[in-house]
Design a protein around this motif. Structure first.
Motif, PDB file in Angstrom:
ATOM      1  N   UNK A 210       0.892  -1.397   0.045  1.00 17.31           N
ATOM      2  CA  UNK A 210      -0.062  -0.164   0.349  1.00 17.31           C
ATOM      3  C   UNK A 210       1.088   1.010   0.494  1.00 17.31           C
ATOM      4  N   UNK A 211       1.905   1.623   0.994  1.00 17.73           N
ATOM      5  CA  UNK A 211       3.073   2.334   0.778  1.00 17.73           C
ATOM      6  C   UNK A 211       3.461   2.747  -0.858  1.00 17.73           C
ATOM      7  N   UNK A 212       3.225   1.909  -1.421  1.00 17.07           N
ATOM      8  CA  UNK A 212       4.388   1.653  -2.837  1.00 17.07           C
ATOM      9  C   UNK A 212       3.205   2.198  -3.917  1.00 17.07           C
ATOM     10  N   UNK A 213       2.004   1.740  -3.187  1.00 14.87           N
ATOM     11  CA  UNK A 213       1.707   2.341  -4.681  1.00 14.87           C
ATOM     12  C   UNK A 213       1.471   3.842  -4.169  1.00 14.87           C
ATOM     13  N   UNK A 214       1.023   4.354  -3.145  1.00 15.22           N
ATOM     14  CA  UNK A 214       0.396   5.502  -2.518  1.00 15.22           C
ATOM     15  C   UNK A 214       1.653   6.224  -3.599  1.00 15.22           C
ATOM     16  N   UNK A 215       2.888   5.834  -2.898  1.00 14.86           N
ATOM     17  CA  UNK A 215       3.980   6.827  -3.579  1.00 14.86           C
ATOM     18  C   UNK A 215       3.734   6.928  -5.155  1.00 14.86           C
ATOM     19  N   UNK A 216       3.007   6.132  -6.065  1.00 15.85           N
ATOM     20  CA  UNK A 216       3.187   6.742  -7.489  1.00 15.85           C
ATOM     21  C   UNK A 216       2.646   7.631  -8.260  1.00 15.85           C
TER      22      UNK A 216
END
Length: 104
Positions: free
Chosen positions: A98-104
């Motif tokens: 989820x953190x990776x998705x939000x940083x995109x």
């Protein structure tokens, strides 16, 4: 008195044997996960010094490509049975995803 013999149709269901995440065709065991699914979760629980060592170990220990490993892992993160089997690992990986998705 012996236990009743289970009906094979009930064990397999109408579509054939109940299999793990990713449609491996493997029978499910504890928590409804296949042996391979449980191995993927156990493998991910370990710490790795770097990506090269982990990818090499995926091939050697699990006998699958790293790409297939991450496909299976992604499916497991969305499977409630995986969270039931290893909640700490699955929840940690969900947070990372989820953190990776939000940083995109």
């Amino acid at each position: 008195m012996s236990a009743p013999t289970p009906d094979p149709a009930e064990a397999t269901g109408p579509a054939g044997p109940d299999t793990g995440a990713g449609g491996s065709g493997e029978p499910r065991g504890a928590a409804g996960l296949s042996e391979r699914d449980r191995a993927v979760l156990a493998f991910e629980r370990r710490g790795w010094p770097g990506p090269g060592a982990k990818e090499r170990a995926i091939r050697e220990q699990l006998g699958i490509s790293p790409t297939r490993y991450y496909q299976l892992l992604g499916a497991l993160l969305d499977d409630p049975r995986a969270a039931e089997h290893d909640a700490v690992t699955v929840n940690r990986l969900r947070r990372v995803r989820n953190a990776r998705r939000e940083s995109r």
